[in-house]
Scaffold this motif. Sequence first.
Motif, PDB file in Angstrom:
ATOM      1  N   ARG A  77       0.314   5.116  -1.525  1.00 34.61           N
ATOM      2  CA  ARG A  77       1.209   6.215  -1.206  1.00 34.61           C
ATOM      3  C   ARG A  77       2.614   5.872  -1.708  1.00 34.61           C
ATOM      4  O   ARG A  77       3.133   4.790  -1.408  1.00 34.61           O
ATOM      5  N   ILE A  78       3.202   6.792  -2.452  1.00 33.18           N
ATOM      6  CA  ILE A  78       4.614   6.689  -2.803  1.00 33.18           C
ATOM      7  C   ILE A  78       5.298   7.948  -2.286  1.00 33.18           C
ATOM      8  O   ILE A  78       4.851   9.065  -2.562  1.00 33.18           O
TER       9      ILE A  78
ATOM     10  N   ARG B  16       6.881  14.267  -8.886  1.00 32.32           N
ATOM     11  CA  ARG B  16       5.857  15.176  -9.414  1.00 32.32           C
ATOM     12  C   ARG B  16       5.230  14.612 -10.684  1.00 32.32           C
ATOM     13  O   ARG B  16       4.009  14.704 -10.896  1.00 32.32           O
ATOM     14  N   GLY B  17       6.051  13.997 -11.529  1.00 29.31           N
ATOM     15  CA  GLY B  17       5.511  13.409 -12.748  1.00 29.31           C
ATOM     16  C   GLY B  17       4.532  12.287 -12.472  1.00 29.31           C
ATOM     17  O   GLY B  17       3.494  12.169 -13.136  1.00 29.31           O
ATOM     18  N   LEU B  18       4.830  11.461 -11.481  1.00 28.44           N
ATOM     19  CA  LEU B  18       3.896  10.403 -11.103  1.00 28.44           C
ATOM     20  C   LEU B  18       2.625  10.986 -10.493  1.00 28.44           C
ATOM     21  O   LEU B  18       1.519  10.521 -10.769  1.00 28.44           O
ATOM     22  N   ALA B  19       2.784  12.014  -9.679  1.00 34.20           N
ATOM     23  CA  ALA B  19       1.613  12.633  -9.061  1.00 34.20           C
ATOM     24  C   ALA B  19       0.647  13.167 -10.114  1.00 34.20           C
ATOM     25  O   ALA B  19      -0.580  13.114  -9.934  1.00 34.20           O
TER      26      ALA B  19
ATOM     27  N   LEU C  38      11.097   0.486  -8.506  1.00 29.65           N
ATOM     28  CA  LEU C  38      10.025   0.011  -7.629  1.00 29.65           C
ATOM     29  C   LEU C  38       8.710   0.715  -7.942  1.00 29.65           C
ATOM     30  O   LEU C  38       7.645   0.081  -7.959  1.00 29.65           O
ATOM     31  N   ALA C  39       8.757   2.004  -8.177  1.00 27.47           N
ATOM     32  CA  ALA C  39       7.530   2.733  -8.506  1.00 27.47           C
ATOM     33  C   ALA C  39       6.912   2.206  -9.798  1.00 27.47           C
ATOM     34  O   ALA C  39       5.691   2.139  -9.929  1.00 27.47           O
ATOM     35  N   ARG C  40       7.752   1.834 -10.741  1.00 23.81           N
ATOM     36  CA  ARG C  40       7.244   1.299 -12.010  1.00 23.81           C
ATOM     37  C   ARG C  40       6.381   0.066 -11.792  1.00 23.81           C
ATOM     38  O   ARG C  40       5.395  -0.150 -12.506  1.00 23.81           O
ATOM     39  N   HIS C  41       6.727  -0.724 -10.793  1.00 21.73           N
ATOM     40  CA  HIS C  41       5.926  -1.920 -10.486  1.00 21.73           C
ATOM     41  C   HIS C  41       4.706  -1.585  -9.635  1.00 21.73           C
ATOM     42  O   HIS C  41       3.583  -2.014  -9.952  1.00 21.73           O
ATOM     43  N   TYR C  42       4.915  -0.836  -8.552  1.00 24.96           N
ATOM     44  CA  TYR C  42       3.839  -0.656  -7.571  1.00 24.96           C
ATOM     45  C   TYR C  42       2.827   0.416  -7.951  1.00 24.96           C
ATOM     46  O   TYR C  42       1.645   0.305  -7.584  1.00 24.96           O
TER      47      TYR C  42
ATOM     48  N   ASP D  79       0.812  -1.218   0.000  1.00 27.41           N
ATOM     49  CA  ASP D  79       0.000   0.000   0.000  1.00 27.41           C
ATOM     50  C   ASP D  79       0.844   1.265   0.000  1.00 27.41           C
ATOM     51  O   ASP D  79       0.416   2.310  -0.505  1.00 27.41           O
ATOM     52  N   ILE D  80       2.033   1.164   0.598  1.00 25.11           N
ATOM     53  CA  ILE D  80       2.888   2.334   0.795  1.00 25.11           C
ATOM     54  C   ILE D  80       4.306   1.992   0.364  1.00 25.11           C
ATOM     55  O   ILE D  80       4.868   0.982   0.817  1.00 25.11           O
ATOM     56  N   LEU D  81       4.881   2.826  -0.491  1.00 22.00           N
ATOM     57  CA  LEU D  81       6.271   2.662  -0.909  1.00 22.00           C
ATOM     58  C   LEU D  81       7.058   3.889  -0.470  1.00 22.00           C
ATOM     59  O   LEU D  81       6.717   5.015  -0.849  1.00 22.00           O
ATOM     60  N   VAL D  82       8.082   3.669   0.337  1.00 20.27           N
ATOM     61  CA  VAL D  82       8.964   4.755   0.751  1.00 20.27           C
ATOM     62  C   VAL D  82      10.339   4.502   0.153  1.00 20.27           C
ATOM     63  O   VAL D  82      11.061   3.594   0.568  1.00 20.27           O
TER      64      VAL D  82
END
Length: 261
Positions: free
Chosen positions: A132-133, A163-166, A117-121, A81-84
């Motif tokens: 949440r990232i 920002r681009g992901l947001a 990691l963001a690319r996957h999650y 649920d959350i990636l830090v």
Amino acid sequence: MDLKLAGKTALVTGSTAGIGFAIAKRLAEEGVEVVITGRNQAKLDEAAAQIAPVGKVRPILADPATADGAAALIAAAPDIDILVNNLGIYEARSFTEISDEDWHHFFEVNVVSGARLARHYFPRMIERNWGRIIFIASESALLPPGEMIHYGMTKTAQLAIARGLAEQTRGTGVTVNSVLPGPTRSEGIVDFIRSVVENKDAPEAEREAEFFDKLRPLSLIRRLIEADEIGSMVAYLASPLAAVTNGAAIRTEGGIIPTIA
């Protein structure tokens, strides 16, 4: 305050010490099942043992700074649920001495690891309509220090990715933010301060004072930040209570960045 995080799952990279450990522990205290990562099994086990008394923790030996390491981590924790994205390295080095290999290495560890990691999650969070990232950047993203320009570059890149992901979360329950800590107390920062101050043999308190007087004179708090102070901010941003904070770069740097920056 109840952050309403009980039952969530979080992955915190670079979490065996320092800011990453503080974030993982704070999330665990809020009822989050926390996945921690590291490259050293002994340090990973020690960190997990310290978090276990306050909450659920799952240690995974993996290095997302490499493609194979990221793949292993994703295979072990395919849905969260959350990636830090906290994994990062820094050092003081004269600009003229930063080699091509240094530039590539810093970018791979500090930037590409989080992007992998963001690319996957991220798509999975969008599909579930909640997630949440959080990228752990630095005040150096906005005020790159002359003594470690390669590090500052990677932190600015993290802000761009976040920002681009947001921008792609419009109308969803997913948020992507960055946190900008200032110099934060850890074993590494103590060694770093010793490497950049003139009086390297002075007591630690005097070295810290010299660091802020000469290298971070804009700091308003005039001290090192404690890792727990960053952990509390990240836990809030990870919570449902922070639903309207999205695409932001949250300053937790003690006032080093001027308001106009």
